[in-house]
Design an enzyme around this catalytic site. Structure first.
Site, PDB file in Angstrom:
ATOM      1  N   LYS A  75     -17.431  24.750  15.049  1.00  0.00           N
ATOM      2  CA  LYS A  75     -18.675  25.492  14.981  1.00  0.00           C
ATOM      3  C   LYS A  75     -19.877  25.143  15.369  1.00  0.00           C
ATOM      4  O   LYS A  75     -20.527  25.690  16.136  1.00  0.00           O
ATOM      5  CB  LYS A  75     -18.421  26.261  13.663  1.00  0.00           C
ATOM      6  CG  LYS A  75     -17.556  27.212  13.573  1.00  0.00           C
ATOM      7  CD  LYS A  75     -17.644  28.032  12.070  1.00  0.00           C
ATOM      8  CE  LYS A  75     -16.300  28.985  11.906  1.00  0.00           C
ATOM      9  NZ  LYS A  75     -16.646  29.935  10.740  1.00  0.00           N
ATOM     10  N   ASN A  96     -19.364  31.230  16.099  1.00  0.00           N
ATOM     11  CA  ASN A  96     -17.992  31.419  15.801  1.00  0.00           C
ATOM     12  C   ASN A  96     -17.490  32.192  16.914  1.00  0.00           C
ATOM     13  O   ASN A  96     -16.347  32.730  16.687  1.00  0.00           O
ATOM     14  CB  ASN A  96     -17.862  32.020  14.388  1.00  0.00           C
ATOM     15  CG  ASN A  96     -18.522  33.527  14.311  1.00  0.00           C
ATOM     16  OD1 ASN A  96     -19.514  33.705  14.605  1.00  0.00           O
ATOM     17  ND2 ASN A  96     -17.574  34.450  13.793  1.00  0.00           N
ATOM     18  N   ASP A 111     -20.272  35.377  11.520  1.00  0.00           N
ATOM     19  CA  ASP A 111     -20.002  35.122   9.932  1.00  0.00           C
ATOM     20  C   ASP A 111     -21.040  35.596   8.887  1.00  0.00           C
ATOM     21  O   ASP A 111     -20.673  36.273   7.951  1.00  0.00           O
ATOM     22  CB  ASP A 111     -19.946  33.584   9.818  1.00  0.00           C
ATOM     23  CG  ASP A 111     -18.601  33.231  10.379  1.00  0.00           C
ATOM     24  OD1 ASP A 111     -17.526  33.884  10.382  1.00  0.00           O
ATOM     25  OD2 ASP A 111     -18.332  31.954  10.623  1.00  0.00           O
TER      26      ASP A 111
HETATM   27  P1  NAP Z   1     -17.834  22.915   5.875  1.00  0.00           P
HETATM   28  O1  NAP Z   1     -18.907  22.814   7.005  1.00  0.00           O
HETATM   29  O2  NAP Z   1     -16.934  21.636   5.909  1.00  0.00           O
HETATM   30  O3  NAP Z   1     -18.744  22.921   4.554  1.00  0.00           O
HETATM   31  C1  NAP Z   1     -17.967  22.800   3.285  1.00  0.00           C
HETATM   32  C2  NAP Z   1     -18.883  22.842   1.844  1.00  0.00           C
HETATM   33  O4  NAP Z   1     -17.998  22.868   0.810  1.00  0.00           O
HETATM   34  C3  NAP Z   1     -20.067  21.641   1.732  1.00  0.00           C
HETATM   35  O5  NAP Z   1     -21.140  22.514   0.863  1.00  0.00           O
HETATM   36  C4  NAP Z   1     -19.493  20.779   0.915  1.00  0.00           C
HETATM   37  O6  NAP Z   1     -20.144  20.057  -0.015  1.00  0.00           O
HETATM   38  C5  NAP Z   1     -18.201  21.608   0.019  1.00  0.00           C
HETATM   39  N1  NAP Z   1     -17.181  20.875  -0.491  1.00  0.00           N
HETATM   40  C6  NAP Z   1     -16.018  20.572   0.088  1.00  0.00           C
HETATM   41  N2  NAP Z   1     -15.166  20.099  -0.791  1.00  0.00           N
HETATM   42  C7  NAP Z   1     -15.891  19.739  -1.881  1.00  0.00           C
HETATM   43  C8  NAP Z   1     -15.391  19.182  -3.377  1.00  0.00           C
HETATM   44  N3  NAP Z   1     -14.212  18.566  -3.323  1.00  0.00           N
HETATM   45  N4  NAP Z   1     -16.395  19.322  -4.246  1.00  0.00           N
HETATM   46  C9  NAP Z   1     -17.530  19.988  -3.972  1.00  0.00           C
HETATM   47  N5  NAP Z   1     -18.076  20.567  -2.935  1.00  0.00           N
HETATM   48  C10 NAP Z   1     -17.114  20.639  -1.971  1.00  0.00           C
HETATM   49  O7  NAP Z   1     -16.960  24.100   5.569  1.00  0.00           O
HETATM   50  P2  NAP Z   1     -17.406  25.770   5.883  1.00  0.00           P
HETATM   51  O8  NAP Z   1     -17.030  26.197   7.491  1.00  0.00           O
HETATM   52  O9  NAP Z   1     -18.760  25.851   5.269  1.00  0.00           O
HETATM   53  O10 NAP Z   1     -16.456  26.481   5.118  1.00  0.00           O
HETATM   54  C11 NAP Z   1     -16.486  26.552   3.867  1.00  0.00           C
HETATM   55  C12 NAP Z   1     -15.424  27.761   3.249  1.00  0.00           C
HETATM   56  O11 NAP Z   1     -15.548  28.904   3.483  1.00  0.00           O
HETATM   57  C13 NAP Z   1     -14.138  27.230   3.663  1.00  0.00           C
HETATM   58  O12 NAP Z   1     -13.246  27.753   2.542  1.00  0.00           O
HETATM   59  C14 NAP Z   1     -13.823  28.323   4.745  1.00  0.00           C
HETATM   60  O13 NAP Z   1     -12.378  28.835   4.853  1.00  0.00           O
HETATM   61  C15 NAP Z   1     -14.719  29.684   4.082  1.00  0.00           C
HETATM   62  N6  NAP Z   1     -14.977  30.587   4.868  1.00  0.00           N
HETATM   63  C16 NAP Z   1     -14.593  31.842   5.031  1.00  0.00           C
HETATM   64  C17 NAP Z   1     -14.966  32.751   6.025  1.00  0.00           C
HETATM   65  C18 NAP Z   1     -14.438  34.356   5.818  1.00  0.00           C
HETATM   66  O14 NAP Z   1     -14.370  35.036   7.042  1.00  0.00           O
HETATM   67  N7  NAP Z   1     -13.993  34.646   4.716  1.00  0.00           N
HETATM   68  C19 NAP Z   1     -15.805  32.337   7.149  1.00  0.00           C
HETATM   69  C20 NAP Z   1     -16.196  30.981   7.127  1.00  0.00           C
HETATM   70  C21 NAP Z   1     -16.072  30.058   6.264  1.00  0.00           C
HETATM   71  P3  NAP Z   1     -20.812  18.666   0.610  1.00  0.00           P
HETATM   72  O15 NAP Z   1     -22.210  18.955   1.298  1.00  0.00           O
HETATM   73  O16 NAP Z   1     -21.117  17.915  -0.746  1.00  0.00           O
HETATM   74  O17 NAP Z   1     -19.957  18.194   1.488  1.00  0.00           O
END
Ligand code: NAP
Length: 290
Positions: A75, A96, A111
């Site tokens: 992304k 996206n 998003d």
């Molecule tokens: P990303 O860029 O990889 O960001 C991950 C986030 O989660 C960061 O803030 C990270 O914190 C935190 N994190 C990951 N593992 C963790 C752990 N073990 N303990 C505490 N914090 C943790 O991913 P993203 O694209 O933002 O996506 C995040 C979530 O949103 C995913 O589950 C994704 O499927 C969901 N999502 C849903 C939609 C929808 O349409 N419903 C759309 C987009 C995303 P740090 O900064 O500390 O690493």
């Protein structure tokens, strides 16, 4: 069930790139909408390894793929390979949706606005004037923060495992919104009065996919009319939503956001709204089947 129209030489191709992409529900939603709208197009998954992103984008342009979605982990990485970025993508620091207009690739982010639509549809929540706790500082959180600021929230407090990532996100994304009060929450450092003033909690991390708890949230101190949104939709009821429900709070998972971002992408590609309810219906039919 309606039969899919035959593919011909005139059929336009859309798709999604990601790594992995097998799990994506977008082909299901978009093909259902194309068919319902009578659009001669097909939507396919394209697995793209991170080190081959540049070649893949060049290939999609060359093959005149009309538009595509972008998912994890591309992304943000895709941004330098596109010709133009819409303000939604610049604000979120992530793309996206890509539109291919005569070989010119433009990146968008739906998003964030998808989240706002889902908050309205699924929680009856207009975020304007709300005090919000946003959990996370990754791509999804950035898009959410930008859209929440555009929607006129009063305050956003960010809770994230890595506090420096939250600081950086707030500094860059909220720069144009001096009226929004922004803070980084340190886990266990906020008092009861703070939580009593919050109206909306949004999880934008992957925590919950494996039934994990989100550290630092004081759900029991929230007011009775607070709402809790989890972007995670698999499982449909995360530990966070279960706990919030048990306290009588209104909750919704991220399925509505998935549908809304897809509907907004459809509208960008085709210039008209996606047939009402078709994407949601296709998704539920698939997810509810044994
Ligand atoms: P990303 O860029 O990889 O960001 C991950 C986030 O989660 C960061 O803030 C990270 O914190 C935190 N994190 C990951 N593992 C963790 C752990 N073990 N303990 C505490 N914090 C943790 O991913 P993203 O694209 O933002 O996506 C995040 C979530 O949103 C995913 O589950 C994704 O499927 C969901 N999502 C849903 C939609 C929808 O349409 N419903 C759309 C987009 C995303 P740090 O900064 O500390 O690493």
């Amino acid at each position: 069930m309606q039969q899919a129209p035959p593919l011909t030489g005139a059929t336009r191709v859309f798709g999604i790139i990601g790594c992995p992409v097998r799990h994506s529900l977008s082909p299901l939603m978009q093909n259902a909408a194309f068919q319902a709208a009578g659009i001669d197009a097909v939507y396919v998954p394209f697995p793209v390894d991170p080190e081959q992103l540049a070649q893949a984008v060049g290939g999609l342009r060359t093959l005149r793929v009309a538009g595509f979605n972008v998912t994890i982990p591309h992304k943000s990485a895709i941004m330098p390979f596109l010709d133009r970025l819409d303000h939604s993508a610049v604000a979120a620091g992530a793309v996206n949706v890509v539109m291919n207009h005569d070989g010119i690739l433009t990146g968008y982010n739906t998003d964030g606005d998808g989240l706002i639509l889902s908050l309205q549809r699924d929680l009856g929540c207009d975020p304007a004037g709300c005090r919000v706790v946003l959990v996370g500082a990754g791509g999804a959180a950035r898009g959410a923060l930008a859209a929440l600021c555009r929607a006129g929230v009063a305050a956003v407090s960010v809770l994230n495992r890595t506090a420096s990532a939250a600081e950086e996100m707030l500094a860059t994304v909220t720069a144009g919104y001096p009226q929004v009060a922004c803070t980084v929450l340190e886990s266990g450092r906020s008092d009861q009065t703070f939580w009593q003033q919050q109206q909306l909690v949004i999880n934008a991390t992957s925590l919950g996919m494996k039934d994990e708890e989100i550290p630092g949230l004081e759900l029991a101190c929230l007011p009775g009319d607070a709402k809790v949104y989890d972007m995670v939709y698999a499982p449909p009821e995360t530990r966070l939503l279960r706990a919030a429900k048990a306290m009588g709070l209104a909750t919704a998972n991220g399925l509505g956001m998935l549908v809304a971002q897809g509907e907004l992408a459809f509208e960008l590609w085709h210039g008209s709204a996606s047939p009402a309810g078709v994407m949601a219906k296709a998704l539920h039919r698939y997810l509810d089947s044994p």
